[in-house]
Scaffold this motif. Structure first.
Motif, short mmCIF file in Angstrom:
data_model
loop_
_atom_site.label_atom_id
_atom_site.label_comp_id
_atom_site.label_asym_id
_atom_site.label_seq_id
_atom_site.Cartn_x
_atom_site.Cartn_y
_atom_site.Cartn_z
N SER A 148 0.80 -1.21 0.00
CA SER A 148 0.00 0.00 0.00
C SER A 148 0.84 1.27 0.00
O SER A 148 1.95 1.31 0.50
N ASP A 149 0.26 2.31 -0.58
CA ASP A 149 0.85 3.65 -0.50
C ASP A 149 0.29 4.37 0.71
O ASP A 149 0.98 5.12 1.36
N ARG A 150 -1.01 4.16 0.93
CA ARG A 150 -1.64 4.81 2.08
C ARG A 150 -2.47 3.81 2.87
O ARG A 150 -2.96 2.83 2.32
N ILE A 151 -2.61 4.06 4.16
CA ILE A 151 -3.33 3.16 5.05
C ILE A 151 -4.46 3.95 5.71
O ILE A 151 -4.27 5.10 6.08
N VAL A 152 -5.60 3.30 5.85
CA VAL A 152 -6.71 3.88 6.60
C VAL A 152 -7.08 2.86 7.67
O VAL A 152 -7.35 1.70 7.36
N ILE A 153 -7.05 3.27 8.93
CA ILE A 153 -7.39 2.35 10.01
C ILE A 153 -8.81 2.64 10.48
O ILE A 153 -9.12 3.76 10.89
N LEU A 154 -9.65 1.63 10.40
CA LEU A 154 -11.06 1.80 10.80
C LEU A 154 -11.31 1.08 12.12
O LEU A 154 -10.76 0.00 12.37
N GLU A 171 -7.04 6.53 12.12
CA GLU A 171 -5.77 7.06 11.63
C GLU A 171 -5.68 6.81 10.14
O GLU A 171 -6.13 5.78 9.65
N SER A 172 -5.13 7.77 9.43
CA SER A 172 -4.90 7.55 8.00
C SER A 172 -3.66 8.32 7.60
O SER A 172 -3.39 9.40 8.14
N GLY A 173 -2.93 7.75 6.68
CA GLY A 173 -1.72 8.43 6.25
C GLY A 173 -0.85 7.55 5.39
O GLY A 173 -1.22 6.41 5.08
N GLU A 179 -15.10 12.82 25.75
CA GLU A 179 -15.01 13.70 24.60
C GLU A 179 -14.45 12.96 23.40
O GLU A 179 -13.40 12.32 23.50
N ARG A 180 -15.18 13.02 22.30
CA ARG A 180 -14.70 12.31 21.12
C ARG A 180 -13.59 13.10 20.43
O ARG A 180 -13.77 14.27 20.13
N PRO A 181 -12.47 12.49 20.18
CA PRO A 181 -11.38 13.21 19.51
C PRO A 181 -11.71 13.43 18.03
O PRO A 181 -12.37 12.60 17.41
N LEU A 182 -11.27 14.54 17.50
CA LEU A 182 -11.50 14.83 16.09
C LEU A 182 -10.28 14.45 15.28
O LEU A 182 -9.18 14.35 15.82
N GLN A 183 -10.49 14.25 14.00
CA GLN A 183 -9.37 13.96 13.10
C GLN A 183 -8.46 15.18 13.07
O GLN A 183 -8.90 16.28 12.76
N THR A 184 -7.21 14.99 13.41
CA THR A 184 -6.28 16.11 13.43
C THR A 184 -5.10 15.78 12.53
O THR A 184 -4.58 14.67 12.58
N ALA A 185 -4.69 16.76 11.74
CA ALA A 185 -3.56 16.52 10.85
C ALA A 185 -2.27 16.58 11.65
O ALA A 185 -2.07 17.50 12.46
N ILE A 186 -1.42 15.60 11.44
CA ILE A 186 -0.14 15.55 12.12
C ILE A 186 0.95 16.00 11.16
O ILE A 186 1.86 16.72 11.52
N ALA A 193 -7.12 10.48 14.98
CA ALA A 193 -8.22 10.90 15.85
C ALA A 193 -7.93 10.41 17.26
O ALA A 193 -8.36 9.33 17.65
N CYS A 194 -7.12 11.17 17.99
CA CYS A 194 -6.77 10.77 19.35
C CYS A 194 -6.42 12.02 20.13
O CYS A 194 -5.77 12.93 19.61
N HIS A 195 -6.86 12.06 21.39
CA HIS A 195 -6.52 13.21 22.23
C HIS A 195 -5.04 13.22 22.57
O HIS A 195 -4.44 14.27 22.75
N TYR A 196 -4.50 12.03 22.76
CA TYR A 196 -3.10 11.93 23.18
C TYR A 196 -2.33 11.04 22.22
O TYR A 196 -1.98 9.91 22.58
#
Lengths: 342, 332
Positions: free
Chosen positions: A223-229, A236-238, A303-310, A317-320
């Motif tokens: 794969s070039d990119r992974i999406v974790i469901l 997580e995706s990237g 609190e649900r974490p939002l998708q955040t770009a790293i 999508a994680c608070h920590y």
């Protein structure tokens, strides 16, 4: 996410099934199978969707081609959004996309010979030749020898059936192939052949792939990119290299650590995650992974974490989120008590 | 979780399972297993690795006498706990299933009857214990379910199989297999139908039951990772024969048979990232052959004698390591 060049793009795609029907009315709310899933596949790109059973990965593949009706969101194909999710709207995608089903043998008509099965998409699309020589050429591309063309599906071995399914998918030269567990049930000595075939097809036709799998070592190679469901949400995706080198979501890391290593010297002391995926009907509050997460804090429960770009293409999508360095440290410091989720 | 049996074994213990020159064929003409020798010592976890069609499942089923009537077993020895099973009647086999050996199957969903509650099915397994009251049997079952880490066991007794997830059902299946305190547990691909996170938990559980119940395990798998994770010794099967056998760390560090080497080369988890193409073994798994080497047709180092003479079983281990390979190239 990179809107400019994507071949197919799902924006906040959701699938929900009603739990109330005419004969069995119920006050229960609809059951969410997929929630706000955004994935883009660029031309010639191989995207792997990874998740445990019940994560909705198969549903996503089917929803993208209109086999399951999405309840919300948007699908953009080739730069133009679908006007709605009615069957005629999906025709445009289905003409240029193929689906490889999880079990190839049951996806074939048992009373047609392989040659006829391979020719069928061309007959339906009224494009391409169905002459015997052309079908043989198609089969050869997928690594099937011509004597197999006159056989019935049940007479093929697992690897041959998979190749026949790939040949059928190729018969109308698709721009997108959605492959649902393409190596399930194949021996290791054969599965490489199917994946190599994907890579060859991509090289020759610049076909895009969405591979749905639970096998991380396969995802790592192709794969070039992974999406974790997880429970129908993207955690997580990237870029694949980045995710395998330094997973940022604790769930991704747990999945990577769960894969048994074929090296007796590297045995694990304890399982990396305990418990199992909670049911879709009993989604946990806050971050849905908190019930099994070794690093869960109080905030994760509410609190649900939002998708955040790293980074440019890496979202989590994680608070920590884990720091990349943490991945080399041994077992997590504290563990939540075992929780029964059902 | 160190390699090797957890407890110190007494000197020269009797094997739990012993197979010598066992051959199995279907309908008298189709060979599935050819001349297999295998021993499982008390408290040992022995793995059998092989691809589909290698005969590993047939071998596992033969241990419990679960083969269909069309299968014919022949050979020198097939004994469980020292009791010969080759000539055993169905009556005698029934006495052995349970106390001597029990089995866990690949798909936990089809292990149980879908029509009956789990409690009733587990109760039925204790039919031999005539001295126990139903209440005592229930206590025993609850204890067994607790031992395998099933949450809320009392409620599960009232559940039907479809109400449990695959991982939970596999735990129940393991508990059921252990109810009769068998000396050997035969596990036929017990984690193949499960997710990786559940697989890790079940493998961990199997380690624990070996340590706590002292049971020997015969583990059948096609997954190198699973074998490496829990086995003490490994036998590699190909086309009905065991082609290589030895301690797990030796086999994984230094495979000697060309097939084992090729199999390891194909394992995606062992390949460095960045490989543009994945290796494969060309051709298909052949039917088992009685004469010659089954791998000859796909072997990169094939010799002329490979097709017409069965390779000898040669010790290839350094010092007194019991590592064997069945290859003409290893022959002195």
């Amino acid at each position: 996410m990179m809107r400019e060049t994507a071949l197919i793009e799902a924006n906040n795609l959701s699938v929900a099934v009603p739990r109330s029907s005419r004969w069995f009315p119920s006050r229960k709310p609809d059951l969410d199978i997929l929630v706000d899933v955004s994935v883009a596949v660029k031309p010639g790109e191989i995207v792997c969707m990874v998740g445990e059973s019940g994560s909705g990965k198969t549903t996503f593949g089917r929803a993208l081609l209109g086999l399951v009706r999405p309840s919300a969101g948007q699908i953009v194909f080739d730069g133009t959004p679908l006007p709605d999710f009615s069957p005629p709207s999906f025709k445009r995608i289905r003409r240029e996309a193929s689906l490889l089903f999880q079990d190839p043998v049951t996806s074939f008509d048992p009373r047609q010979r392989i040659a006829s099965i391979l020719a069928e998409p061309r007959r339906i699309a009224r494009s391409g030749s169905v002459a015997r020589s052309e079908i043989e050429e198609l089969a050869r591309k997928a690594g099937l020898v011509s004597p197999l063309l006159s056989k019935f599906p049940h007479a093929l071995s697992g690897g041959q059936a998979r190749r026949a399914a790939v040949a059928r998918a190729l018969s109308v030269v698709p721009r997108l192939i959605v492959a649902d567990e393409p190596t399930a049930g194949l021996d290791v000595s054969v599965q490489g052949g199917v994946l190599n075939l994907f890579l060859d097809i991509r090289e020759e036709f610049r076909t895009s792939f969405l591979i749905i799998t639970h096998n991380l070592s396969i995802a790592r190679h192709v794969s070039d990119r992974i999406v974790i469901l997880y429970l129908g949400r993207v955690l997580e995706s990237g870029p694949a290299r980045e995710i395998f080198r330094a997973p940022r979501h604790p769930y991704t890391r747990a999945l990577l650590d769960s894969e048994p290593i074929p090296n007796p010297a590297k045995r694990r002391e304890a399982p990396p995650v305990i418990g199992e995926v909670p049911g879709l009907a009993a989604r946990p509050s806050g971050c849905e992974f908190h019930t099994r997460c070794a690093f869960a804090q109080d905030r994760c429960r509410h609190e649900r974490p939002l998708q955040t770009a790293i980074s440019a293409e890496h979202e989590v999508a994680c608070h920590y989120p884990l720091t990349p360095r943490l991945t080399v440290v041994g077992p997590p410091p504290q563990r939540l008590p075992k929780t029964a989720n059902r | 979780m160190t390699p090797g049996p957890a407890t110190a074994t007494p000197v020269n213990p009797a094997p739990v399972l012993e197979l010598a020159d066992v051959s199995i064929s279907y309908s008298g003409i189709v060979p599935a297993v050819v001349g297999v020798d295998l021993m499982v010592m008390p408290g040992e976890i022995v793995g059998i690795i092989g691809e589909s069609g290698s005969g590993k499942s047939t071998l596992a089923h033969s241990v419990l006498g679960l083969l269909p009537d069309s299968a014919q077993i022949s050979g020198k020895t097939l004994s469980l706990n020292g009791i010969d099973m080759l000539g055993a009647s169905e009556q005698a086999m029934r006495q052995l299933r349970g106390p001597a050996a029990a089995m866990i199957f690949q798909n936990p969903m089809t292990t149980f009857s879908p029509m009956h509650k789990l409690g009733r099915q587990l109760m039925d397994l204790l039919w031999r214990e005539r001295g126990l009251s139903n209440k005592e049997k229930r206590q025993k079952i609850l204890k067994a379910l607790q031992d395998v880490g099933l949450p809320d066991p009392a409620a599960r007794l009232e559940a039907y199989p479809f109400q449990l997830s695959g991982g939970m059902l596999q735990r129940v299946a393991i508990a059921a297999a252990l109810l009769m305190r068998p000396s050997l547990l035969v596990a036929d691909e017990p984690t193949t139908a499960l997710d990786v996170t559940m697989e890790a938990q079940i493998l961990h559980l199997m380690h624990e039951i070996r340590r706590n119940a002292g049971v020997s395990i015969l583990m059948i798998s096609h997954h190198l990772g699973v074998i490496a994770e829990i086995c003490d010794r490994v036998a590699v099967m190909y086309a009905g024969r065991i082609v290589e056998e030895g301690p797990v760390d030796v086999i994984f560090a230094d495979p000697r048979h060309p097939y084992t080497k090729a199999l390891f080369a194909c394992e995606p988890a062992l390949i460095e990232t960045g490989a543009t193409r994945l290796p494969v073994i060309g051709g298909e798994v052949p039917r088992p052959v009685r004469i010659g080497c089954g791998f000859a047709g796909r072997c990169p180092q094939v010799l002329e004698c490979c097709c017409n003479a069965t390779p000898p079983w040669v010790a290839v281990g350094a010092g007194n390591v019991s590592h064997f390979s069945r290859c003409h190239r290893s022959a002195p």
